[in-house]
Design a protein around this motif. Structure first.
Motif, short mmCIF file in Angstrom:
data_model
loop_
_atom_site.label_atom_id
_atom_site.label_comp_id
_atom_site.label_asym_id
_atom_site.label_seq_id
_atom_site.Cartn_x
_atom_site.Cartn_y
_atom_site.Cartn_z
N UNK A 35 112.34 61.13 -8.18
CA UNK A 35 112.05 62.50 -7.79
C UNK A 35 112.62 62.73 -6.40
N UNK A 36 113.60 63.62 -6.33
CA UNK A 36 114.26 63.89 -5.05
C UNK A 36 113.52 65.04 -4.36
N UNK A 37 112.96 64.74 -3.19
CA UNK A 37 112.35 65.80 -2.39
C UNK A 37 113.39 66.20 -1.36
N UNK A 38 113.88 67.42 -1.48
CA UNK A 38 115.04 67.79 -0.67
C UNK A 38 114.78 69.06 0.14
N UNK A 39 115.64 69.26 1.12
CA UNK A 39 115.70 70.51 1.87
C UNK A 39 117.11 71.05 1.73
N UNK A 40 117.21 72.35 1.51
CA UNK A 40 118.53 72.98 1.43
C UNK A 40 118.83 73.58 2.80
N UNK A 41 120.00 73.28 3.33
CA UNK A 41 120.38 73.83 4.64
C UNK A 41 121.83 74.23 4.65
N UNK A 95 119.67 67.98 1.78
CA UNK A 95 119.28 66.88 2.69
C UNK A 95 118.02 66.21 2.17
N UNK A 96 117.97 64.89 2.27
CA UNK A 96 116.73 64.20 1.93
C UNK A 96 116.57 62.98 2.82
N UNK A 97 115.31 62.51 2.89
CA UNK A 97 114.99 61.40 3.79
C UNK A 97 114.79 60.12 3.01
N UNK A 98 115.47 59.08 3.46
CA UNK A 98 115.37 57.76 2.83
C UNK A 98 115.40 56.73 3.97
#
Ligand SMILES: N[C@@H](CCC[C@H](N)C(=O)O)C(=O)O
Length: 293
Positions: free
Chosen positions: A4-10, A19-22
């Motif tokens: 499950x990709x938790x992302x932000x669109x910018x 963008x996502x945090x890993x």
């Protein structure tokens, strides 16, 4: 395995990213996943994907930490086709904002945030119009290849410039020619650079210089992403190429209009040679989750 990709669109002047945090570096996306995420019909839609990973948790981060041990975060950037790019001028400015808004870093006005990239460590600061980045030393690279885009009747000479990633800048006759160029197709570059290049088409305003600032408009076909509304490193390369053609009278302050907005470019002397800086808006639009197969 599903993820499950938790992302932000910018985006920065319409050059858009997922963008996502890993932090631990456990979830790099596969090429197929990046292509799926960036698909504008079946995915989120973006020009590229940015993974926020701690420099110590990605192989290329070792070089970044050796250059600056304050570069805690690395920008792992991929184009929409899944290919890796060394650098992204809009992406790194949006990435800085993302890190701040995720609470991963703090950045007061006037402070500098060092970010690791495949082109080296880049320094980002807040700016009146958003965020600015020092793109570092630039260089002429790749000579003057011929470029042919669809609708351009003849091949035009370009100028190869590297600002961390490769560009070929081509001057067109006027706005009408810039507007009619079909940049959907990959422009043909002869000779073809080994790793490809981003191609910028520019037209200087008349007069070029107003109130001490030189002004050009630009469209771009990005390597690995196609035509985009803006390209930060491309904007810097376009200003550098036009200054090169304009000769010694040209200033070091530039305004570049792209289909997605306006960016500022500044060339400045440092102890290790001339650097080029880029400034402009960096916006986060929404967050979401996506199930990846
Ligand atoms: N849009 C970016 C550049 C992204 C990488 C480029 N497509 C490449 O392959 O070099 C920017 O704002 O600089």
């Amino acid at each position: 395995m599903g993820f499950t990709l938790q992302f932000t669109k910018g985006h920065g002047t319409g050059n858009d990213f997922v963008l996502y945090t890993d932090p631990e570096g456990d979830h790099p996306l596969t090429t197929a996943q990046i292509v799926a995420v960036c698909d504008r019909h079946f995915g989120v839609g973006a020009d590229g994907v940015i993974r926020a990973v701690r420099s110590r948790n990605i192989d290329e981060g070792a070089a970044a930490l050796a250059e600056d041990d304050g570069a805690e975060w690395f920008m792992d950037y991929h184009n929409a086709d899944g290919s890796i790019a060394e650098m992204c001028g809009n992406g790194i400015r949006v990435y800085a904002r993302y890190l701040i808004e995720q609470g991963l870093v703090e950045l007061e006005s006037g402070d500098t945030l060092a970010i690791g990239t495949r082109a080296g460590v880049r320094d980002v600061q807040r700016a009146t119009n958003g965020f600015q980045v020092d793109l570092g030393r630039w260089k002429l690279e790749g000579g003057e290849p011929l470029v042919r885009a669809k609708e351009l009747k003849v091949a035009r000479p370009g100028l190869g410039i590297n600002v961390g990633n490769p560009h070929v800048v081509v001057a067109l006759a006027d706005e009408a020619e810039l507007e009619s160029a079909d940049l959907h197709y990959i422009p043909l570059i002869e000779p073809e650079p080994m790793d490809g290049a981003n191609v910028e088409f520019v037209v200087p305003y008349d007069p070029l210089i107003k109130d001490g600032v030189a002004r050009i408009s630009m469209r771009v076909h990005e390597r690995g992403s196609g035509e985009t509304l803006s390209c930060g490193t491309g904007v810097a390369a376009a200003a550098l190429a036009t200054r090169h053609w304009a000769g010694s009278a040209a200033p070091n302050a530039w305004r570049v209009d792209v289909p997605g907005g306006t960016l500022g470019v500044r060339m400045f002397a440092t102890q290790d040679g001339e650097h080029v800086g880029l400034s402009g808006p960096a916006d986060l639009v929404y967050t979401g989750t996506l199930e990846l197969g």
